[in-house]
Motif scaffolding. Sequence first.
Motif, PDB file in Angstrom:
ATOM      1  N   ALA A 228      -5.984  -4.205  -3.239  1.00 60.44           N
ATOM      2  CA  ALA A 228      -6.926  -3.426  -4.044  1.00 60.44           C
ATOM      3  C   ALA A 228      -6.295  -3.022  -5.370  1.00 60.44           C
ATOM      4  O   ALA A 228      -6.971  -2.917  -6.390  1.00 60.44           O
ATOM      5  CB  ALA A 228      -7.370  -2.189  -3.272  1.00 60.44           C
ATOM      6  N   LYS A 229      -4.975  -2.828  -5.394  1.00 68.52           N
ATOM      7  CA  LYS A 229      -4.284  -2.418  -6.612  1.00 68.52           C
ATOM      8  C   LYS A 229      -4.365  -3.503  -7.698  1.00 68.52           C
ATOM      9  O   LYS A 229      -4.531  -3.202  -8.864  1.00 68.52           O
ATOM     10  CB  LYS A 229      -2.825  -2.105  -6.294  1.00 68.52           C
ATOM     11  CG  LYS A 229      -2.044  -1.562  -7.455  1.00 68.52           C
ATOM     12  CD  LYS A 229      -0.634  -1.181  -7.045  1.00 68.52           C
ATOM     13  CE  LYS A 229       0.139  -0.642  -8.225  1.00 68.52           C
ATOM     14  NZ  LYS A 229       1.501  -0.274  -7.851  1.00 68.52           N
ATOM     15  N   LYS A 230      -4.250  -4.785  -7.295  1.00 61.97           N
ATOM     16  CA  LYS A 230      -4.319  -5.878  -8.266  1.00 61.97           C
ATOM     17  C   LYS A 230      -5.753  -6.228  -8.633  1.00 61.97           C
ATOM     18  O   LYS A 230      -5.996  -6.803  -9.685  1.00 61.97           O
ATOM     19  CB  LYS A 230      -3.630  -7.124  -7.708  1.00 61.97           C
ATOM     20  CG  LYS A 230      -2.129  -7.001  -7.701  1.00 61.97           C
ATOM     21  CD  LYS A 230      -1.501  -8.305  -7.298  1.00 61.97           C
ATOM     22  CE  LYS A 230       0.005  -8.232  -7.358  1.00 61.97           C
ATOM     23  NZ  LYS A 230       0.620  -9.509  -7.031  1.00 61.97           N
ATOM     24  N   GLY A 231      -6.702  -5.971  -7.769  1.00 64.46           N
ATOM     25  CA  GLY A 231      -8.099  -6.246  -8.052  1.00 64.46           C
ATOM     26  C   GLY A 231      -8.536  -7.620  -7.567  1.00 64.46           C
ATOM     27  O   GLY A 231      -7.823  -8.303  -6.843  1.00 64.46           O
ATOM     28  N   ASP A 232      -9.740  -8.022  -7.995  1.00 62.62           N
ATOM     29  CA  ASP A 232     -10.358  -9.248  -7.501  1.00 62.62           C
ATOM     30  C   ASP A 232     -10.096 -10.477  -8.357  1.00 62.62           C
ATOM     31  O   ASP A 232     -10.411 -11.594  -7.946  1.00 62.62           O
ATOM     32  CB  ASP A 232     -11.878  -9.061  -7.407  1.00 62.62           C
ATOM     33  CG  ASP A 232     -12.261  -8.029  -6.352  1.00 62.62           C
ATOM     34  OD1 ASP A 232     -11.489  -7.861  -5.388  1.00 62.62           O
ATOM     35  OD2 ASP A 232     -13.324  -7.412  -6.504  1.00 62.62           O
TER      36      ASP A 232
ATOM     37  N   ALA B 168      -4.729 -12.020 -11.884  1.00 69.24           N
ATOM     38  CA  ALA B 168      -3.801 -10.937 -11.554  1.00 69.24           C
ATOM     39  C   ALA B 168      -2.739 -11.380 -10.557  1.00 69.24           C
ATOM     40  O   ALA B 168      -1.751 -10.683 -10.347  1.00 69.24           O
ATOM     41  CB  ALA B 168      -4.566  -9.741 -10.989  1.00 69.24           C
TER      42      ALA B 168
END
Length: 59
Positions: free
Chosen positions: A50-54, A58
Amino acid sequence: MQNRALVRSYRDRSYVSTAMVRHGGTTVAFAMDDRRRIYYSVLDLEQASAKKGDLDSAY
């Protein structure tokens, strides 16, 4: 025009050859620079966080 969030550029050296393969659902990118050194990068979205995103860029 490309969405910059979806693209990651590597300009740290002059790449002369690139290739990509998929193995077991994981994408592996290879590049060779002008000094004939080979580099690789692995995109394994199974390790998503979740920290890096979708966005793929990333990872």
